[in-house]
Design a protein around this motif. Structure first.
Motif, PDB file in Angstrom:
ATOM      1  N   LEU A   7      32.281 -23.175  -5.192  1.00 18.39           N
ATOM      2  CA  LEU A   7      30.879 -22.810  -5.062  1.00 18.39           C
ATOM      3  C   LEU A   7      30.184 -23.830  -4.176  1.00 18.39           C
ATOM      4  O   LEU A   7      30.508 -25.022  -4.209  1.00 18.39           O
ATOM      5  N   VAL A   8      29.239 -23.365  -3.411  1.00 23.60           N
ATOM      6  CA  VAL A   8      28.558 -24.257  -2.478  1.00 23.60           C
ATOM      7  C   VAL A   8      27.065 -24.047  -2.581  1.00 23.60           C
ATOM      8  O   VAL A   8      26.589 -22.930  -2.831  1.00 23.60           O
ATOM      9  N   GLY A   9      26.349 -25.112  -2.436  1.00 21.47           N
ATOM     10  CA  GLY A   9      24.895 -25.055  -2.415  1.00 21.47           C
ATOM     11  C   GLY A   9      24.379 -25.984  -1.329  1.00 21.47           C
ATOM     12  O   GLY A   9      24.954 -27.045  -1.085  1.00 21.47           O
ATOM     13  N   VAL A  16      35.733 -31.809  -4.974  1.00 22.84           N
ATOM     14  CA  VAL A  16      34.276 -31.856  -4.920  1.00 22.84           C
ATOM     15  C   VAL A  16      33.899 -32.522  -3.605  1.00 22.84           C
ATOM     16  O   VAL A  16      34.466 -33.545  -3.227  1.00 22.84           O
ATOM     17  N   GLN A  17      32.964 -31.918  -2.910  1.00 21.59           N
ATOM     18  CA  GLN A  17      32.496 -32.498  -1.662  1.00 21.59           C
ATOM     19  C   GLN A  17      30.981 -32.449  -1.655  1.00 21.59           C
ATOM     20  O   GLN A  17      30.388 -31.411  -1.903  1.00 21.59           O
ATOM     21  N   GLU A  35      33.905 -37.262  -0.922  1.00 26.30           N
ATOM     22  CA  GLU A  35      35.011 -36.311  -1.027  1.00 26.30           C
ATOM     23  C   GLU A  35      35.905 -36.715  -2.182  1.00 26.30           C
ATOM     24  O   GLU A  35      36.273 -37.886  -2.300  1.00 26.30           O
ATOM     25  N   THR A  36      36.242 -35.739  -2.994  1.00 20.81           N
ATOM     26  CA  THR A  36      37.088 -35.998  -4.155  1.00 20.81           C
ATOM     27  C   THR A  36      38.142 -34.924  -4.249  1.00 20.81           C
ATOM     28  O   THR A  36      37.828 -33.742  -4.142  1.00 20.81           O
ATOM     29  N   SER A  67      39.324 -40.319  -4.206  1.00 18.89           N
ATOM     30  CA  SER A  67      37.958 -40.017  -3.806  1.00 18.89           C
ATOM     31  C   SER A  67      37.520 -41.076  -2.807  1.00 18.89           C
ATOM     32  O   SER A  67      38.021 -42.214  -2.802  1.00 18.89           O
ATOM     33  N   SER A  68      36.592 -40.693  -1.955  1.00 16.80           N
ATOM     34  CA  SER A  68      36.117 -41.635  -0.948  1.00 16.80           C
ATOM     35  C   SER A  68      34.683 -41.306  -0.604  1.00 16.80           C
ATOM     36  O   SER A  68      34.244 -40.154  -0.720  1.00 16.80           O
ATOM     37  N   VAL A  69      33.985 -42.316  -0.197  1.00 21.38           N
ATOM     38  CA  VAL A  69      32.607 -42.190   0.260  1.00 21.38           C
ATOM     39  C   VAL A  69      32.537 -42.738   1.675  1.00 21.38           C
ATOM     40  O   VAL A  69      33.108 -43.794   1.964  1.00 21.38           O
TER      41      VAL A  69
END
Lengths: 358, 64
Positions: free
Chosen positions: A247-249, A267-268, A286-287, A294-296
């Motif tokens: 799902l995207v928002g 999860v992004q 990004e996970t 995960s990374s930021v």
């Protein structure tokens, strides 16, 4: 994005027909203009409150780094079409080794480019690319059809055909070969309604092998600033099939865009902020549950038009620091690109140098 | 005596807390730890982007 070709404006606007929008902000990206004060009757007032089209699904995270599946296609298309390493994304594009790009517009419809790359980490070689832009015009900066292709010295081919079938239907066909073997063949169609966008793509369909992948997107404008949607991937291989739903928002503010993609295994999240005409910032999370990683990434883009210079910097939670600098050497039709990336954790350093002519 | 023990243990508690926080922040083998730290970094990045980006690089230098 820096476009350096000396061709006509038509050639310079080819990018609008692809996935990456170019400034100024395309329709549907920023907040729609406020409706005029209500002076008419009710139905006339209601007619003004129309939700805008939310744009393409890939554009949700594109301001930071682009969509994951389309980033490579978009980057390749941009390099071939514009002959420039810079892009509309805030995060810099890594350039390894030495790269020389020569663009030549043969007419207002046709452009060729020669690319020579020398690198110790990537494949070195020569690539020949062409871009054809048709006569159809869908908007002030959108032309169709667009045919883009490039081939390297070993015979590997990348080709894309982008066409606007009707006012609301756009289609794209992509082929990739590695020497004599087809690696990727993909066809996708996008329908843009009044306040929604729906797309379906078929990737590597093989009837004989009973394999393939179907990707569907749907994005709906809920409010003038909020768009929500879903993304379904169905993959089939001999003896195996799987599907992934996410799902995207996306929320668009006056000078920022926040997007979130929630999937079963990933999860992004991304946040783009336009501080001024010269400074843009982006943050991305990004996970991936499969890889348990995960990374930021935090990046910024600095434009100095007075100096014909664009600088992009990025820092990552994986201890990666990088930057690219692109400068136009006016009045020469030259653009110089310097790039360096340093991975402190792995003690690796990569630098790149590029020249774009034309 | 007890007061000096409390005073003596307070810096050691602070240093132990700092050490444990550092080990937690730099331990990359725990996925949940990674996710928690990266969520905090993402929030900090958003705050920086919204609040610390209002400077004009091309503004004239102040006259001294």
């Amino acid at each position: 994005m820096v476009f350096l070709s000396s061709a006509s404006p038509r050639m310079g606007s080819v990018l609008a027909a692809s996935a990456a929008p170019a400034p100024p902000l395309p329709p549907g990206f920023g907040l729609p203009p406020l409706p005029p004060p209500a002076t008419g009757s009710g139905p006339q007032r209601e007619a003004k409150n129309v939700l805008p089209n939310p744009g393409a699904f890939e554009q949700c995270h594109q301001k930071c780094k682009g969509n994951g599946s389309g980033a490579s296609e978009g980057a390749a298309l941009r390099l071939e079409v514009t002959g420039s390493f810079s892009s509309s994304e805030v995060f810099p594009t890594q350039v390894n080794g030495v790269r020389l790009v020569l663009n030549k517009a043969l007419s207002k419809h046709f452009q060729v480019n020669h690319s020579l790359q020398l690198s110790s980490t990537e494949d070195s070689g020569y690539r020949f690319g062409t871009v054809f832009v048709g006569s159809g015009q869908a908007g002030p900066a959108e032309f169709y059809p667009v045919l883009v292709g490039d081939v390297d010295s070993s015979g590997s081919l990348n080709a894309q055909v982008i066409h606007r079938v009707t006012d609301r239907i756009r289609s794209k066909v992509v082929f990739q070969t590695h020497q004599q073997t087809f690696v990727t063949w993909k066809a996708d169609t996008e329908f843009r309604g009044e306040d929604f966008t729906a797309a379906v793509a078929f990737t590597n369909p093989d009837v004989l092998d009973d394999s393939g992948m179907v990707i569907t997107h749907y994005l709906q404008s809920v409010t003038p600033a909020l768009a929500m949607g879903g993304h379904l991937v169905y993959r089939r291989r001999p003896g195996d099939e799987a599907s992934f739903l996410s799902l995207v928002g996306r929320y668009t503010g006056s000078n920022f865009v926040g997007a979130l993609t929630l999937g079963w295994a990933s999860v992004q999240a991304s946040y783009y902020h336009r501080a001024s005409d010269k400074l843009q910032l982006g943050v991305e999370l990004e996970t991936g549950a499969f890889l348990e990683d995960s990374s930021v990434t935090f990046g910024y883009q600095l434009d100095v038009p007075e100096a014909n210079l664009q600088f992009k910097g990025v820092i990552n939670s994986n201890w990666v620091v990088g930057a690219t600098l692109e400068k136009k050497l006016l009045p020469l039709p030259l653009s110089l690109v310097l790039c360096s990336f340093l991975n402190h954790q792995k003690n690796k350093f990569h630098c790149g140098f590029g020249v774009v002519i034309g | 005596m007890s007061g000096s023990n409390v005073k003596g243990s307070f810096p050691s508690r602070v240093s132990a807390w700092i050490s444990s926080t550092y080990r937690f922040a730099t331990d990359r083998n725990d996925f949940r730890r990674n996710l928690l730290v990266n969520l905090g970094l993402f929030a900090a990045g958003v705050w920086v982007a919204r609040n610390l980006s209002d400077f004009d690089l091309m503004s004239p230098q102040p006259v001294t």
